[in-house]
Design an enzyme around this catalytic site. Sequence first.
Site: not given
Length: 260
Positions: A126, A202-203
């Site tokens: 984050d 997430y990528e």
Amino acid sequence: MSKKNKLQRFAEMEAFPHVIQADFEEVFQKDYRLKGRWAKDFFGNDKPLVLELGCGKGEYTVGLARQFPDKNFIGIDIKGARMHKGAEQALKEGLKNAAFVRTRIELIASFFGKGEVDELWLTFPDPQMNKTRKRLTSCRFLQLYAGFLKPGGLLHLKTDSRFLYSYTREVARHNKLTIVNDYDDLYHSGLEDEILGIRTYYEERFMAHNLPIKYFSFLLDHPAGLQEPEVDIPRDSYHNAGRSVKLYENDQEAPADLRE
Ligand SMILES: C[S@@+](CC[C@H](N)C(=O)[O-])C[C@H]1O[C@@H](n2cnc3c(N)ncnc32)[C@H](O)[C@@H]1O
């Protein structure tokens, strides 16, 4: 994920031999029993140790363990339900050089001894645009890592966030840390290789929104007296200020600097 599913995963994790879920009490005031002894007492060898911080589902921990049987890997995250995926995969594949620790990164000094760790991967942390002290590449955290990284240890950052990438470059430059790699659009740089080609959960999400992936690596070779750079970094407009991410529905809605 349903509640039952989550509980089942937690129960399974308790039985996994390569997952450590230390009680807060166990590590808050005193060191974890494997501190300084991971290679010998846990992995049963003397190979280098690499950590993935904020590992989520542990794609890097598992992917690197596959590619490098001559090193040991530990993924660290506070979220057990996510970590379960990587832990289960490592078990299925019989990867003896991959393990997971469920804890807060803030407590990491209780787990690893001086010079015990060779490399660190930060995969899509984050950006924490509002709180420097919570940012995993802030001087506060670099100081923490210096307590267990080998002198001049290597840190890798993979991120979608222009804010976090720019900030981390400024931290490295300001403190005269040696920059090893600096790519603001990894997958159009020609550098893509087996290691950098590992894609995290997430990528994949960020890539689906055409956000360029950034890769920055540097040596923590002057860890004494690290200072925050005094610069204004333009904020990402698609990251919420808190923990979650709001992605644009299509690329045209994304800020111009993040469009392909
Ligand atoms: C944006 S996700 C990225 C997950 C994964 N690396 C990926 O790329 O798919 C950030 C992860 O960091 C973990 N995290 C954030 N702050 C943390 C902290 N202080 N201690 C432990 N884990 C943390 C979260 O639980 C989450 O799984």
